[in-house]
Motif scaffolding. Structure first.
Motif, short mmCIF file in Angstrom:
data_model
loop_
_atom_site.label_atom_id
_atom_site.label_comp_id
_atom_site.label_asym_id
_atom_site.label_seq_id
_atom_site.Cartn_x
_atom_site.Cartn_y
_atom_site.Cartn_z
N SER A 155 0.81 -1.22 0.00
CA SER A 155 0.00 0.00 0.00
C SER A 155 0.85 1.28 0.00
CB SER A 155 -0.93 0.00 1.23
OG SER A 155 -1.89 1.03 1.12
N ILE A 156 2.16 1.15 -0.08
CA ILE A 156 3.03 2.34 -0.07
C ILE A 156 3.12 2.92 -1.49
CG2 ILE A 156 5.38 3.17 0.31
CD1 ILE A 156 5.64 1.08 2.52
N PRO A 157 2.66 4.16 -1.70
CA PRO A 157 2.60 4.71 -3.06
C PRO A 157 3.92 4.75 -3.81
CG PRO A 157 1.20 5.99 -1.60
CD PRO A 157 1.95 5.03 -0.72
N THR A 158 5.04 4.98 -3.12
CA THR A 158 6.32 5.04 -3.83
C THR A 158 6.63 3.71 -4.51
OG1 THR A 158 7.14 6.69 -2.27
CG2 THR A 158 8.77 5.60 -3.62
N LEU A 159 6.18 2.61 -3.94
CA LEU A 159 6.37 1.32 -4.59
C LEU A 159 5.58 1.25 -5.89
CD1 LEU A 159 6.28 -1.10 -1.52
CD2 LEU A 159 8.23 -0.63 -3.00
N TRP A 160 4.38 1.82 -5.91
CA TRP A 160 3.61 1.85 -7.16
C TRP A 160 4.37 2.67 -8.21
CZ3 TRP A 160 -1.30 4.29 -4.54
CH2 TRP A 160 -1.72 3.48 -3.47
N ASN A 161 5.01 3.71 -7.74
CA ASN A 161 5.68 4.65 -8.64
C ASN A 161 7.01 4.12 -9.16
OD1 ASN A 161 5.87 7.21 -9.95
ND2 ASN A 161 7.28 7.90 -8.37
N CYS A 162 7.78 3.44 -8.29
CA CYS A 162 9.16 3.07 -8.63
C CYS A 162 9.32 1.64 -9.13
CB CYS A 162 10.07 3.28 -7.41
SG CYS A 162 10.28 5.00 -6.93
N SER A 163 8.45 0.75 -8.69
CA SER A 163 8.61 -0.65 -9.07
C SER A 163 8.27 -0.85 -10.54
CB SER A 163 7.70 -1.53 -8.21
OG SER A 163 7.70 -2.87 -8.68
N LYS A 164 9.01 -1.78 -11.15
CA LYS A 164 8.73 -2.14 -12.55
C LYS A 164 7.81 -3.35 -12.64
CE LYS A 164 13.17 -0.28 -14.15
NZ LYS A 164 13.46 0.39 -12.88
N ILE A 166 5.20 -3.99 -9.90
CA ILE A 166 3.95 -3.77 -9.17
C ILE A 166 2.97 -3.00 -10.07
CG2 ILE A 166 2.87 -2.65 -7.18
CD1 ILE A 166 5.47 -3.12 -5.64
N GLN A 167 1.82 -3.57 -10.30
CA GLN A 167 0.84 -2.97 -11.22
C GLN A 167 -0.17 -2.12 -10.45
OE1 GLN A 167 1.31 -3.39 -14.57
NE2 GLN A 167 3.16 -4.45 -13.87
N ARG A 168 0.29 -0.98 -9.95
CA ARG A 168 -0.59 -0.10 -9.18
C ARG A 168 -0.52 1.35 -9.64
NH1 ARG A 168 -4.36 -2.47 -5.62
NH2 ARG A 168 -3.61 -4.55 -5.25
N LYS A 169 0.13 1.59 -10.74
CA LYS A 169 0.32 2.98 -11.18
C LYS A 169 -1.00 3.70 -11.44
CE LYS A 169 5.05 2.91 -12.92
NZ LYS A 169 5.45 1.79 -12.08
N ASN A 170 -2.06 2.95 -11.74
CA ASN A 170 -3.36 3.57 -11.97
C ASN A 170 -3.91 4.23 -10.72
OD1 ASN A 170 -3.68 0.90 -10.88
ND2 ASN A 170 -5.86 1.06 -11.30
N LEU A 171 -3.40 3.86 -9.56
CA LEU A 171 -3.89 4.45 -8.31
C LEU A 171 -3.23 5.79 -8.00
CD1 LEU A 171 -4.11 1.34 -5.94
CD2 LEU A 171 -5.90 2.34 -7.36
N ILE A 172 -2.09 6.06 -8.62
CA ILE A 172 -1.35 7.28 -8.28
C ILE A 172 -2.18 8.53 -8.56
CG2 ILE A 172 0.67 8.69 -8.88
CD1 ILE A 172 2.23 6.09 -9.29
N LYS A 221 14.17 -6.11 -5.05
CA LYS A 221 14.45 -6.49 -3.66
C LYS A 221 14.87 -5.27 -2.85
CE LYS A 221 13.72 -10.93 -3.86
NZ LYS A 221 12.64 -11.56 -3.07
N TYR A 222 15.64 -4.39 -3.49
CA TYR A 222 16.06 -3.15 -2.84
C TYR A 222 14.85 -2.31 -2.43
CZ TYR A 222 17.13 1.88 -3.00
OH TYR A 222 17.16 3.23 -2.74
N LEU A 223 13.86 -2.19 -3.32
CA LEU A 223 12.66 -1.42 -2.98
C LEU A 223 11.97 -2.02 -1.77
CD1 LEU A 223 11.07 -0.75 -6.50
CD2 LEU A 223 12.29 0.88 -5.04
N HIS A 224 11.85 -3.33 -1.74
CA HIS A 224 11.24 -4.01 -0.59
C HIS A 224 12.01 -3.71 0.69
CE1 HIS A 224 10.35 -8.11 1.49
NE2 HIS A 224 9.62 -7.15 1.99
N ILE A 225 13.32 -3.85 0.63
CA ILE A 225 14.16 -3.62 1.81
C ILE A 225 14.14 -2.16 2.23
CG2 ILE A 225 16.57 -3.60 2.60
CD1 ILE A 225 16.91 -6.21 0.89
#
Length: 458
Positions: A155-164, A166-172, A221-225
């Motif tokens: 649920s962290i928005p930066t993960l939606w933004n930065c991950s290649k 995670i399919q959540r960019k539509n929520l931004i 993995k870096y994003l997760h950590i």
């Protein structure tokens, strides 16, 4: 208590400085994940319920210390026994001897805490099992085993933004402006920190190839950590990086299970005993009872992460509160857009340090916003001078600006209604989706603020 938590406590019990009160336990809390609950008795003011030794925390000192075990050139100024006995290290089979040999002390010390710990945990948690075919375990494995998985942080928005992946960019685009701005700030930090550690990681992969990871998969993995660190770190004084506010943190097992309350100075509180340093740490990290007495069986033990709004909580920790007294609405954009057409007014507000940062909370519009809307409404520069100087009170302006304030509130309410409809129109819509719940929760908080202020200004 699940097996991983049991192993964590067994690991911590290897230190005679570890304390975990028999009055409490780790429990699964519906809708919140793990938490700490009361088993029996009472937790009273100043009573110690958890105490974690220096060398079982992950911070700048402990990471440098553990790397120095494999690379003597790093050095920590510590001639005492190491947490990991040097006699257990076989340089012929432990891949960390080769891996950590590429680092210099100068390189490691120039990193901030997020860069250093992200790099270190990527090696110890992700690459070490791969390099050693699961035969060598990190000292920190019991801690790693209880850290949140990727789904816990979704649920962290930066993960939606930065991950290649995670399919959540539509929520931004559905996020409030404050959340998007906060997300952008964190995204910039994430990018900067990855830039600092990706080159040494690429070098590590060239000298010790991985069967399961390349630089792209390590980025995920870096994003997760990164967000494990960001959502779990606790403030501590790190003297070696005292000029760097981004490094004044430590990761503390068990303590990171305690959940957040918006009530300040009520529940438990953390305290670091800097006099109880061990060979490689900062001091004993202690949780004590606060003014509130926990006495109901299964009651959740809480403390406050700080006076944070739901926008902040979502971006930093990945959750929101159903009600949050620290919520506020940033109305800077709508007010600045109205004022910017008048160059004289803009210059006046800027020269008096009243340009921008306009907010509304449950008490009403902020003083900065009050000054700006009063000037916009009356254009009475002389009286605004007196207001800022404290020679006249707000009472003179209240009846004059009442309608404009109501117009601002209504326009905000219209925006929030429209955003809620857009969220409801998402296809397919999973009403149980925690990401969607959190976004809607922020808007619900905003709408409560507006409705309360509308009632006050009637």
């Amino acid at each position: 208590m699940d097996d991983s938590v049991h192993r964590l406590i067994e690991w911590l019990q290897k230190s005679d400085r570890f304390v975990f009160s028999d009055k409490i336990q780790v429990s699964n809390i519906a809708g919140e994940g793990r938490g700490i609950t009361l088993v029996h008795g009472e937790v009273r003011r100043n009573e110690i319920i958890i105490s974690i030794p220096s060398d079982y925390q992950i911070n700048f000192y402990t990471v440098l210390h553990h790397i120095s075990i494999f690379n003597k050139e790093i050095g920590t100024g510590d001639d005492s026994d190491h947490t990991i006995s040097e006699h257990t290290i076989d340089s012929q089979i432990d891949p960390r001897c080769k891996a950590y040999s590429i680092f210099t002390r100068e390189f490691l010390v120039q990193l901030n805490l997020f860069q250093l710990i992200s790099l270190y945990i990527l090696i110890e948690w992700i690459l070490l099992p791969d390099w050693s075919n699961g035969q060598i375990e990190s000292f920190w494995k019991p801690f790693f085993d209880v850290l949140p998985n990727a789904d816990d942080l979704k649920s962290i928005p930066t993960l939606w933004n930065c991950s290649k992946v995670i399919q959540r960019k539509n929520l931004i685009e559905l996020l409030p402006a404050s959340s998007r701005n906060h997300m952008d700030r964190i995204s910039e930090l994430v990018s900067t920190d990855w830039h600092m550690i990706s080159s040494p990681l690429q070098e590590l992969l060239s000298i010790s190839p991985s069967n399961g990871y390349d630089i792209n998969s390590l980025y995920e993995k870096y994003l997760h950590i990164y967000f494990i660190i960001n959502s779990r770190c606790l403030h501590a004084n790190i003297d070696i990086k005292k000029e760097d506010p981004l490094s004044q943190f430590t990761l503390v097992p068990l303590v990171d299970f305690i959940n957040h309350s918006d009530q300040m100075d009520t529940y438990c509180y953390p305290k670091i005993n800097y006099m109880e340093k061990t060979n490689c740490g900062i001091g004993q990290f202690v949780i004590r009872g606060g003014p509130y007495t926990f006495k109901s069986k299964h009651e959740q033990i809480l403390f406050s992460y700080g006076p944070h709004s739901n926008d902040f909580l979502l971006n930093e920790y990945g959750f929101t509160l159903e009600t949050n007294q620290w919520d506020f609405i940033d109305i800077s954009e709508v007010m600045c857009d109205a004022i910017v057409q008048d160059a004289k007014m803009v210059e006046y507000l800027k020269s008096n340090d009243y340009w921008g940062d306009y907010t509304i909370n449950k008490e009403g519009i902020s003083y900065r916003a009050f000054v700006a809307v009063s000037l916009y409404t009356t254009k009475d520069y002389s009286r605004i001078d007196k207001l800022i100087a404290g020679f006249i009170s707000e009472d003179f302006f209240v009846p004059k600006i009442k309608q404009n304030v109501r117009n601002i509130l209504q326009s905000q309410l219209d925006v929030f209604d429209e955003m809620m409809k857009k969220i409801d129109d998402l296809e397919p819509l999973d009403l149980n989706d925690f990401c969607i719940y959190n976004i809607k929760n922020i808007y619900r908080g905003y709408m409560n603020i507006v409705n309360n202020c509308m009632n006050v200004t009637c």
